[in-house]
Design an enzyme around this catalytic site. Structure first.
Site, PDB file in Angstrom:
ATOM      1  N   ARG A 224       0.705  -0.832   0.101  1.00 52.81           N
ATOM      2  CA  ARG A 224       0.030   0.240  -0.083  1.00 52.81           C
ATOM      3  C   ARG A 224       1.176   1.136  -0.015  1.00 52.81           C
ATOM      4  O   ARG A 224       0.973   2.091   1.379  1.00 52.81           O
ATOM      5  CB  ARG A 224      -0.712   0.221   1.214  1.00 52.81           C
TER       6      ARG A 224
ATOM      7  N   GLN B 239      -0.294   2.192  -6.060  1.00 52.93           N
ATOM      8  CA  GLN B 239      -2.106   2.624  -5.414  1.00 52.93           C
ATOM      9  C   GLN B 239      -2.922   1.733  -7.380  1.00 52.93           C
ATOM     10  O   GLN B 239      -4.162   1.068  -6.606  1.00 52.93           O
ATOM     11  CB  GLN B 239      -2.791   4.203  -5.874  1.00 52.93           C
TER      12      GLN B 239
ATOM     13  N   ASP C  29      -4.461  -1.848  -6.749  1.00 53.18           N
ATOM     14  CA  ASP C  29      -4.777  -2.171  -5.914  1.00 53.18           C
ATOM     15  C   ASP C  29      -6.201  -3.065  -5.707  1.00 53.18           C
ATOM     16  O   ASP C  29      -7.132  -2.262  -5.998  1.00 53.18           O
ATOM     17  CB  ASP C  29      -4.899  -1.287  -4.513  1.00 53.18           C
TER      18      ASP C  29
ATOM     19  N   SER D 261      -8.612  -2.914  -2.723  1.00 53.49           N
ATOM     20  CA  SER D 261      -9.051  -1.272  -2.653  1.00 53.49           C
ATOM     21  C   SER D 261     -10.202  -1.570  -4.018  1.00 53.49           C
ATOM     22  O   SER D 261     -11.630  -1.387  -3.475  1.00 53.49           O
ATOM     23  CB  SER D 261      -8.362  -0.091  -3.092  1.00 53.49           C
TER      24      SER D 261
ATOM     25  N   TYR E  84      -3.942  -1.369   7.593  1.00 51.28           N
ATOM     26  CA  TYR E  84      -4.766  -2.455   8.106  1.00 51.28           C
ATOM     27  C   TYR E  84      -4.887  -2.665   8.760  1.00 51.28           C
ATOM     28  O   TYR E  84      -3.827  -2.404  10.288  1.00 51.28           O
ATOM     29  CB  TYR E  84      -4.835  -3.966   7.086  1.00 51.28           C
TER      30      TYR E  84
END
Length: 477
Positions: free
Chosen positions: A127, A132, A135, A138, A235
């Site tokens: 992360r 990004q 990901d 997400s 997380y």
């Protein structure tokens, strides 16, 4: 370079690893793309769209995998034990990229290594800002959070927003979201758009501002422990039993007033924490709804059942599997872009050939197997790592043990002789005295009467065993 897009064969999976849009981009990168017939049906992508984008449509899995240098998947390939051995179709040295669930399938990891497959788990993408766009957690969680509110509304017997009518007022539904990660935040936003009064909870203090920015109220147990409740990857950590008890008390008070509860709490590599007990379910009003997005990892609700919508104590509990796949068109579009961005990292734009930087942080974070070995630090065999370290830590301390035990028979002789033997034992094991100073301490006692002179022998042997047990503990670490 040949890229293969096989059909997903696992139950409840409608997504596909590439769309017509991303196939065009792969072709532009210099790849030959092969898509299995019917692979995009669940995501509303006909074979003709793939052909138009420049792909070849193969008739079956065998011809799709064929000589593919890279295989893109949504979920991990099926194994022989599962009745359809896709791993056997991967060629030696092929790259496998997808959501591979290494924590839940150790046997597949061994199979990848045995087949000399370079496997990359997309759920392990670090992360960081640069990653990004890759990901997948997400992108898929976002849609799962959205769909969870619609699933709740489907079985909820009331309207969500407040309504003023000639027949009277309808009060808005009260929605409580547990876990304010990507899925939770999207659930909050969707419920707010539908007119519900929303509150949310999370163990991470940083989530408070995010929740309140969406117009929801934040419910949280204030504790010093929450300051360390977030991992470096963003997380939530598993909390202490004391915190869980206090949280359960607060949640119990809150849940009793709610119409809809949506649970989203997951801990990577661990079973989902239980947040809603059977007693809490009993406390809810008849006609209330719980949607458990963590049901595949054990569930956040004690009474949820995977793949089912059940009613317990008058409360409907929704446990749909693979929620992102229930929005397959958009989920496939987002997932395929994540893969495109990741694959672009592995291809040289000038030569249009594979050029993998194995020292890249993203590559290292996702690579599970390479060159016939499991290489990811979280899953590599720990015994292999511990053995050389144990050998380095006490290589010489283990050697003198047999010699250290030699003076024991002479201990029964008169004290002067025992004293004579003691220096010899010290001469025999100078390195043992350095590495284990306590072994050298009994020497002065050797001048005492013979019965006491026998005491050092058990200590020397005990230390030998301690050294051995220390090696074992390191190997097990």
């Amino acid at each position: 370079m040949r890229i293969a897009i096989p059909k997903e064969r696992r139950p409840h999976e409608s997504r596909v690893a590439a769309t017509a849009e991303t196939v065009k981009r792969f072709v532009a990168l210099g790849a030959d793309v092969v898509v299995e017939k019917g692979a995009g049906v669940g995501a509303a992508i006909p074979d003709a769209d793939y052909r138009q984008a420049g792909a070849t449509v193969a008739k079956d899995a065998a011809s799709t995998y064929g000589d593919a240098d890279m295989v893109l998947k949504v979920q991990r390939p099926m194994t022989k034990a599962e009745g359809n051995d896709e791993i056997a179709l991967l060629k030696d040295g092929a790259l496998l990229i997808g959501v591979l669930n290494p924590s839940g399938d150790a046997a597949a990891l061994e199979a990848y290594a045995k087949g000399n497959v370079a496997a990359f788990a997309m759920e392990l993408v670090p992360r960081i800002t640069r990653a990004q766009s890759m990901d997948v957690l997400s992108s898929q969680s976002n849609l799962a959070g959205y769909k969870s509110v619609l699933d709740a509304n489907e079985v909820f017997g009331r309207a969500m927003p407040m309504m003023m009518t000639a027949a009277g007022r309808i009060n808005p539904a009260r929605v409580f979201v547990m876990g304010a990660g990507v899925a939770g935040l999207q659930a909050i936003a969707t419920a707010r758009r539908l007119g519900a009064v929303v509150s949310a909870t999370d163990v991470r203090p940083v989530a408070k501002e995010q929740v309140e920015s969406l117009g929801a109220s934040f419910v949280m147990v204030e504790s010093e422990e929450t300051a360390q409740a977030e991992t470096a990857g963003g997380y939530a950590k598993e909390m202490s039993e004391d915190y869980k008890k206090r949280q359960a008390e607060l949640v119990a008070q809150t849940i009793a007033k709610q119409d809809i509860v949506i649970t989203t709490a997951l801990i990577p590599g661990r079973p989902a924490p239980e947040l809603v007990s059977a007693e809490m379910v009993k406390s809810m009003k008849p006609g209330s709804v719980i949607v458990d997005l963590a049901v595949e990892q054990g569930g956040n609700c004690a009474l949820s059942e995977p793949g089912k919508v059940v009613t317990k104590h008058g409360v409907a509990i929704v446990g749909h599997l693979n929620t992102p796949s229930r929005v397959a068109v958009d989920a496939s579009a987002m997932y395929s872009r994540n893969l495109l961005n990741f694959v672009s990292l592995l291809i040289d734009p000038e030569s249009k050939a594979l050029k993998i930087d194995w020292d890249d942080e993203i590559v290292q974070g996702t690579c599970l197997t390479r060159d016939g070995k499991i290489v990811h630090p979280l899953f590599a065999p720990k015994e292999a790592e511990a053995a050389p370290k144990a050998a380095e830590s006490t290589p010489k301390a283990a050697e003198p043990a047999p010699k250290a035990a030699e003076p024991a028979p002479k201990a029964a002789e008169p004290a002067p002789k025992a004293a004579e033997s003691t220096p010899k034992a010290a001469e025999l094991t100078p390195k043992a005295a350095e590495s284990t100073p306590k072994a050298a301490e009994p020497a002065p006692k050797a001048v005492e009467p013979a019965p006491k002179a026998a005491e050092p022998a058990p200590k020397a042997g005990g230390e030998d065993k301690a050294a051995e047990s220390g090696d074992d503990s390191e190997k097990g670490a």
